[in-house]
Design a protein around this motif. Structure first.
Motif, PDB file in Angstrom:
ATOM      1  N   PRO A  81       0.813  -1.232   0.000  1.00 20.34           N
ATOM      2  CA  PRO A  81       0.000   0.000   0.000  1.00 20.34           C
ATOM      3  C   PRO A  81       0.840   1.274   0.000  1.00 20.34           C
ATOM      4  O   PRO A  81       0.479   2.269  -0.632  1.00 20.34           O
ATOM      5  N   ARG A  82       1.979   1.244   0.713  1.00 20.10           N
ATOM      6  CA  ARG A  82       2.843   2.431   0.758  1.00 20.10           C
ATOM      7  C   ARG A  82       3.498   2.677  -0.606  1.00 20.10           C
ATOM      8  O   ARG A  82       3.669   3.823  -1.023  1.00 20.10           O
ATOM      9  N   GLN A  83       3.879   1.603  -1.293  1.00 21.62           N
ATOM     10  CA  GLN A  83       4.495   1.768  -2.611  1.00 21.62           C
ATOM     11  C   GLN A  83       3.489   2.328  -3.614  1.00 21.62           C
ATOM     12  O   GLN A  83       3.836   3.155  -4.459  1.00 21.62           O
ATOM     13  N   GLU A  85       0.892   4.223  -2.864  1.00 15.99           N
ATOM     14  CA  GLU A  85       0.741   5.639  -2.516  1.00 15.99           C
ATOM     15  C   GLU A  85       1.887   6.455  -3.109  1.00 15.99           C
ATOM     16  O   GLU A  85       1.689   7.570  -3.608  1.00 15.99           O
ATOM     17  N   GLY A  86       3.096   5.883  -3.046  1.00 18.14           N
ATOM     18  CA  GLY A  86       4.256   6.557  -3.623  1.00 18.14           C
ATOM     19  C   GLY A  86       4.110   6.770  -5.117  1.00 18.14           C
ATOM     20  O   GLY A  86       4.515   7.808  -5.655  1.00 18.14           O
ATOM     21  N   GLN A  88       1.305   7.247  -6.732  1.00 19.84           N
ATOM     22  CA  GLN A  88       0.361   8.344  -6.935  1.00 19.84           C
ATOM     23  C   GLN A  88       0.987   9.703  -6.625  1.00 19.84           C
ATOM     24  O   GLN A  88       0.697  10.693  -7.299  1.00 19.84           O
ATOM     25  N   LEU A  89       1.854   9.724  -5.614  1.00 23.34           N
ATOM     26  CA  LEU A  89       2.490  10.982  -5.210  1.00 23.34           C
ATOM     27  C   LEU A  89       3.701  11.333  -6.069  1.00 23.34           C
ATOM     28  O   LEU A  89       4.147  12.480  -6.079  1.00 23.34           O
ATOM     29  N   VAL A 105      -7.433   2.057  -5.478  1.00 25.82           N
ATOM     30  CA  VAL A 105      -7.128   3.232  -6.291  1.00 25.82           C
ATOM     31  C   VAL A 105      -8.082   3.312  -7.479  1.00 25.82           C
ATOM     32  O   VAL A 105      -8.643   4.361  -7.785  1.00 25.82           O
ATOM     33  N   LYS A 144      -6.060   8.527 -11.760  1.00 32.00           N
ATOM     34  CA  LYS A 144      -5.770   8.295 -10.339  1.00 32.00           C
ATOM     35  C   LYS A 144      -4.267   8.337 -10.053  1.00 32.00           C
ATOM     36  O   LYS A 144      -3.835   8.041  -8.942  1.00 32.00           O
ATOM     37  N   SER A 250       4.369   6.017 -12.230  1.00 28.84           N
ATOM     38  CA  SER A 250       3.723   7.205 -11.687  1.00 28.84           C
ATOM     39  C   SER A 250       3.433   8.191 -12.813  1.00 28.84           C
ATOM     40  O   SER A 250       4.335   8.556 -13.575  1.00 28.84           O
TER      41      SER A 250
END
Length: 343
Positions: A81-83, A85-86, A88-89, A105, A144, A250
């Motif tokens: 989940p953290r990857q 999020e990374g 997307q950011l 997502v 997204k 990304s």
């Protein structure tokens, strides 16, 4: 002109030439902007790692030093989940793994978990790479913050259980199985009388050891590298669906790349659709051998039981897809591609 003046003039000319050469080098270096691509995955080794390694070699060779691709296997960039999020950011440039983990997502990615759509592994590969499906599916998450550049089929679905080995459909009943992450998988477990528990990969083995879950639904590509035989010696290949990894990038980072570099990446990623699939097929046999070599038992799900399982879960895909118009459209596209590639 005196000798000293002539020597001084020659020295001045040499210095001017050196300065001009240095300026040219600096200008070239500035034009050839450097990009860094941090590429993560959850597995320590396997076909996803093969994909990253081959992609790195091919792209760096063609890019002429403009990009450095750094690989981070085994969740070194954090839990899944953290990857994501990374991605997307824009703090993580790329990640490869099953689409199920991105359903939070973009819910349409879960259609790949629908059971019973494919006759066999080859059929699954032909379907997900078919021209009527591939590119549209890869671009579903663009708004997204994520887009896919490559896709292939990795492994048939398998299960391990520390409570009751899965030798028949009835053995699922009453057990809690870790699933990859989609509502569709949870619904299928419910259809079999079991409970589906979405969970990141790094948390799964400890949860199985503690008894927080009874079993795991995944692929042998996960069970062997993480030595699941230390907890459960029985592994059943049910083959109701297939793990389908996608290489995601990304969007924020992707838009900073020059067009020619993007094109290089897209071309090399497409080549890996077939190469990674073939690698996964070979490695699957290797991992089967390693499982039994380490004292594990491979249970081939009887065909009669497999038919019973598919009968119980036959409507799961359509049922879940009907809850959302976008998911239904993606599911219908997948079903149509499966029909077009069936032999």
């Amino acid at each position: 002109m005196t000798v000293n003046k002539e020597i001084g003039m020659r020295r001045h000319i040499r210095l001017a030439a050196a300065a001009a050469a240095l300026s040219a080098v600096l200008a070239t270096g500035a034009a050839a902007q450097q990009f860094t691509m941090k590429f993560g995955t959850a597995t320590p080794k396997g076909d996803q790692n093969f994909w990253m390694e081959e992609f790195k070699k091919a792209v760096e060779a063609r890019a002429g030093g403009r990009i450095a691709i750094k690989l981070f296997p085994a969740s070194q960039l954090g839990a899944i989940p953290r990857q994501i999020e990374g991605l997307q950011l824009g703090t993580v440039e790329a990640w490869i793994g099953p689409t199920s983990f991105l359903t939070g997502v973009e819910s349409r990615y879960q259609v790949m978990d629908a059971p019973g759509l494919f006759a066999d592994w080859d059929h699954a590969q032909r379907t997900v790479t078919h021209e009527s499906f591939r590119d549209e599916f890869l671009n579903l998450g663009e708004k997204k913050g994520v887009i896919g550049i490559g896709i292939y089929t990795s492994n048939p679905m398998s299960v391990v259980s520390r409570k009751i080995p899965i030798r028949k459909v009835e053995d699922f009943r009453g057990q809690k199985f870790r699933v990859l992450g989609s509502a569709l998988e949870v619904e299928q477990m419910r259809a079999l009388g079991a409970a589906g528990v979405p969970m990141p990969l790094v948390e799964t083995l400890p949860a199985l050891q503690r008894g927080g879950i009874d079993g795991v639904r995944s692929g042998i590509v996960v069970f062997v590298p993480f030595k699941y035989w230390t907890i459960s010696r029985q592994l059943t290949e049910i083959g109701d669906a297939y793990i389908v990894p996608v290489a995601f990038v990304s969007v924020r980072w992707w838009k900073t790349l020059p067009q020619d570099l993007r094109q290089i990446m897209l071309e090399e990623a497409r080549k890996l659709d077939d190469a990674a699939y073939k690698y996964a097929r070979k490695q699957h046999q290797l991992f089967r051998g390693l499982w039994t070599k380490n004292g594990g038992e491979l249970i081939d799900f009887p065909e009669a039981e497999r038919k019973k399982l598919l009968e119980l879960s036959r409507d799961v895909g359509a049922k879940v897809a009907a809850r959302n118009a976008g998911v239904k459209a993606a599911y219908d596209k997948l079903v149509a591609a499966a029909g077009a590639t069936r032999q």
